[in-house]
Design an enzyme around this catalytic site. Structure first.
Site, PDB file in Angstrom:
ATOM      1  N   PRO A   9       0.836  -1.119   0.055  1.00 46.68           N
ATOM      2  CA  PRO A   9       0.090   0.007   0.109  1.00 46.68           C
ATOM      3  C   PRO A   9       0.841   1.296   0.052  1.00 46.68           C
ATOM      4  CG  PRO A   9      -0.174  -1.127   2.296  1.00 46.68           C
ATOM      5  CD  PRO A   9       0.510  -2.264   1.406  1.00 46.68           C
ATOM      6  N   ASN A  10       0.124   2.241  -0.848  1.00 42.50           N
ATOM      7  CA  ASN A  10       0.879   3.716  -0.865  1.00 42.50           C
ATOM      8  C   ASN A  10       1.995   3.594  -1.503  1.00 42.50           C
ATOM      9  OD1 ASN A  10      -1.194   5.000   1.018  1.00 42.50           O
ATOM     10  ND2 ASN A  10      -0.212   3.565   2.511  1.00 42.50           N
ATOM     11  N   ARG A  17       4.050  11.167  -2.221  1.00 39.19           N
ATOM     12  CA  ARG A  17       4.042  10.728  -0.823  1.00 39.19           C
ATOM     13  C   ARG A  17       5.463  11.290  -0.042  1.00 39.19           C
ATOM     14  NH1 ARG A  17       4.838   4.490   0.888  1.00 39.19           N
ATOM     15  NH2 ARG A  17       4.209   5.096   2.723  1.00 39.19           N
ATOM     16  N   TYR A  22      10.801   9.524   0.613  1.00 39.98           N
ATOM     17  CA  TYR A  22      10.652   8.591  -0.461  1.00 39.98           C
ATOM     18  C   TYR A  22      11.339   9.002  -2.035  1.00 39.98           C
ATOM     19  CZ  TYR A  22       7.980   5.914   2.950  1.00 39.98           C
ATOM     20  OH  TYR A  22       7.506   5.269   3.942  1.00 39.98           O
ATOM     21  N   ASN A  73       8.101  -5.764  -1.197  1.00 42.25           N
ATOM     22  CA  ASN A  73       8.069  -4.659  -0.199  1.00 42.25           C
ATOM     23  C   ASN A  73       6.378  -4.586   0.344  1.00 42.25           C
ATOM     24  OD1 ASN A  73       7.858  -2.211   1.254  1.00 42.25           O
ATOM     25  ND2 ASN A  73       9.092  -1.083  -0.494  1.00 42.25           N
ATOM     26  N   ALA A  76       3.346  -0.917   4.795  1.00 42.93           N
ATOM     27  CA  ALA A  76       2.954  -0.736   5.906  1.00 42.93           C
ATOM     28  C   ALA A  76       2.527  -2.185   6.479  1.00 42.93           C
ATOM     29  CB  ALA A  76       1.677   0.036   6.160  1.00 42.93           C
ATOM     30  N   HIS A  79       4.592  -4.427   8.845  1.00 38.56           N
ATOM     31  CA  HIS A  79       4.707  -4.261  10.486  1.00 38.56           C
ATOM     32  C   HIS A  79       3.392  -4.899  11.195  1.00 38.56           C
ATOM     33  CE1 HIS A  79       7.851  -1.772   8.885  1.00 38.56           C
ATOM     34  NE2 HIS A  79       6.820  -0.970   8.313  1.00 38.56           N
ATOM     35  N   ASP A  86       2.369 -15.910   6.519  1.00 38.76           N
ATOM     36  CA  ASP A  86       1.994 -17.232   6.533  1.00 38.76           C
ATOM     37  C   ASP A  86       1.757 -17.638   5.140  1.00 38.76           C
ATOM     38  OD1 ASP A  86       1.821 -17.401   9.276  1.00 38.76           O
ATOM     39  OD2 ASP A  86      -0.445 -17.394   9.374  1.00 38.76           O
ATOM     40  N   GLU A  97      13.070  -9.475   1.044  1.00 40.33           N
ATOM     41  CA  GLU A  97      12.167  -8.426   1.499  1.00 40.33           C
ATOM     42  C   GLU A  97      12.911  -6.906   1.147  1.00 40.33           C
ATOM     43  OE1 GLU A  97      12.320  -8.374   5.915  1.00 40.33           O
ATOM     44  OE2 GLU A  97      10.837  -6.595   6.101  1.00 40.33           O
ATOM     45  N   HIS A  99      12.984  -2.713   1.479  1.00 42.53           N
ATOM     46  CA  HIS A  99      12.239  -1.340   1.981  1.00 42.53           C
ATOM     47  C   HIS A  99      13.014  -0.252   1.222  1.00 42.53           C
ATOM     48  CE1 HIS A  99       9.552  -3.394   4.321  1.00 42.53           C
ATOM     49  NE2 HIS A  99      10.528  -4.166   4.974  1.00 42.53           N
ATOM     50  N   LEU A 100      12.485   0.727   0.811  1.00 46.07           N
ATOM     51  CA  LEU A 100      13.202   1.831   0.257  1.00 46.07           C
ATOM     52  C   LEU A 100      13.908   2.587   1.259  1.00 46.07           C
ATOM     53  CD1 LEU A 100      10.020   2.982  -1.959  1.00 46.07           C
ATOM     54  CD2 LEU A 100      12.233   2.001  -2.890  1.00 46.07           C
ATOM     55  N   ARG A 106      13.643   4.354  11.687  1.00 48.44           N
ATOM     56  CA  ARG A 106      12.267   5.169  11.582  1.00 48.44           C
ATOM     57  C   ARG A 106      11.594   5.168  12.939  1.00 48.44           C
ATOM     58  NH1 ARG A 106       9.273   5.018   5.856  1.00 48.44           N
ATOM     59  NH2 ARG A 106       8.301   6.315   6.938  1.00 48.44           N
ATOM     60  N   ARG A 110       8.037   0.487  13.118  1.00 48.08           N
ATOM     61  CA  ARG A 110       8.632   0.238  11.894  1.00 48.08           C
ATOM     62  C   ARG A 110       9.811  -0.895  12.081  1.00 48.08           C
ATOM     63  NH1 ARG A 110       5.980   3.430   8.160  1.00 48.08           N
ATOM     64  NH2 ARG A 110       5.495   5.495   8.937  1.00 48.08           N
TER      65      ARG A 110
HETATM   66  C1  DQA Z   1       8.253   1.217   3.293  1.00 47.21           C
HETATM   67  C2  DQA Z   1       8.610   1.282   4.769  1.00 47.21           C
HETATM   68  C3  DQA Z   1       7.366   1.184   5.655  1.00 47.21           C
HETATM   69  O1  DQA Z   1       7.514   1.301   6.895  1.00 47.21           O
HETATM   70  C4  DQA Z   1       6.046   2.032   4.807  1.00 47.21           C
HETATM   71  O2  DQA Z   1       4.726   1.665   5.739  1.00 47.21           O
HETATM   72  C5  DQA Z   1       6.255   1.918   3.580  1.00 47.21           C
HETATM   73  C6  DQA Z   1       7.106   1.801   2.644  1.00 47.21           C
HETATM   74  C7  DQA Z   1       9.563   1.490   2.622  1.00 47.21           C
HETATM   75  O3  DQA Z   1       9.745   0.882   1.528  1.00 47.21           O
HETATM   76  O4  DQA Z   1      10.491   2.014   3.149  1.00 47.21           O
HETATM   77  O5  DQA Z   1       4.986   2.192   3.067  1.00 47.21           O
HETATM   78  O6  DQA Z   1       8.250  -0.363   3.101  1.00 47.21           O
END
Ligand code: DQA
Length: 142
Positions: A9-10, A17, A22, A73, A76, A79, A86, A97, A99-100, A106, A110
């Site tokens: 998401p997002n 954002r 980011y 990735n 959110a 977390h 699962d 995994e 994460h940007l 943070r 997180r």
């Molecule tokens: C994220 C880090 C997460 O904590 C956050 O909720 C995101 C992006 C990252 O790519 O840094 O949406 O996964």
């Protein structure tokens, strides 16, 4: 070798954002980045973004028998989601995994990663380059 790239998401809001966090590149830029890396390295891939937890679970389940590796990735849901953890354990497809941002620097919430319990590798804080590292790691280690 087929790799599924999943984004949560997002991440579709990249470029809009929190640009101080980011950056200014968009989700389309990320798709192009992944496409370039895969073409350069002969990786067959699919990329998918959704804001829905269940849709991520569905895509992970559907990857069973079709994909050799997953780059994920979960944003959110990293977390919060036992369901995504699962699902990755259920299909037993090696997952990296990504994460940007440097999630461990943070907010404390997180620092918890459910998917991290099943991930073969975790890459944080390298921006788009983290996806390259994840794709090449899977290519070299599968
Ligand atoms: C994220 C880090 C997460 O904590 C956050 O909720 C995101 C992006 C990252 O790519 O840094 O949406 O996964």
């Amino acid at each position: 070798m087929r790799i599924l790239v999943l984004n949560g998401p997002n991440l579709n809001m990249l470029g809009i954002r929190e640009p101080e966090m980011y950056g200014s590149n968009t989700y389309a830029d990320l798709e192009k980045f992944v496409d370039d890396v895969c073409r350069e390295n002969g990786i067959d891939y699919e990329i998918y973004q959704t804001n829905w937890e269940g849709a991520l679970v569905d895509r992970i389940q559907e990857a069973y028998g079709k994909f050799d590796g997953i780059v994920i990735n979960p944003a959110a849901y990293t977390h919060t989601s036992v369901a995504i953890l699962d699902a990755v354990k259920a299909v037993a497809i090696p997952a990296v995994e990504v994460h940007l941002t440097e999630v461990n620097e943070r907010e404390p919430f997180r620092h918890i990663s459910y998917i991290g319990l099943a991930a073969a590798k975790t890459i944080t804080g390298k921006g788009f380059e983290g996806y390259r590292e994840a794709l090449l790691w899977l290519k070299d280690n599968l």
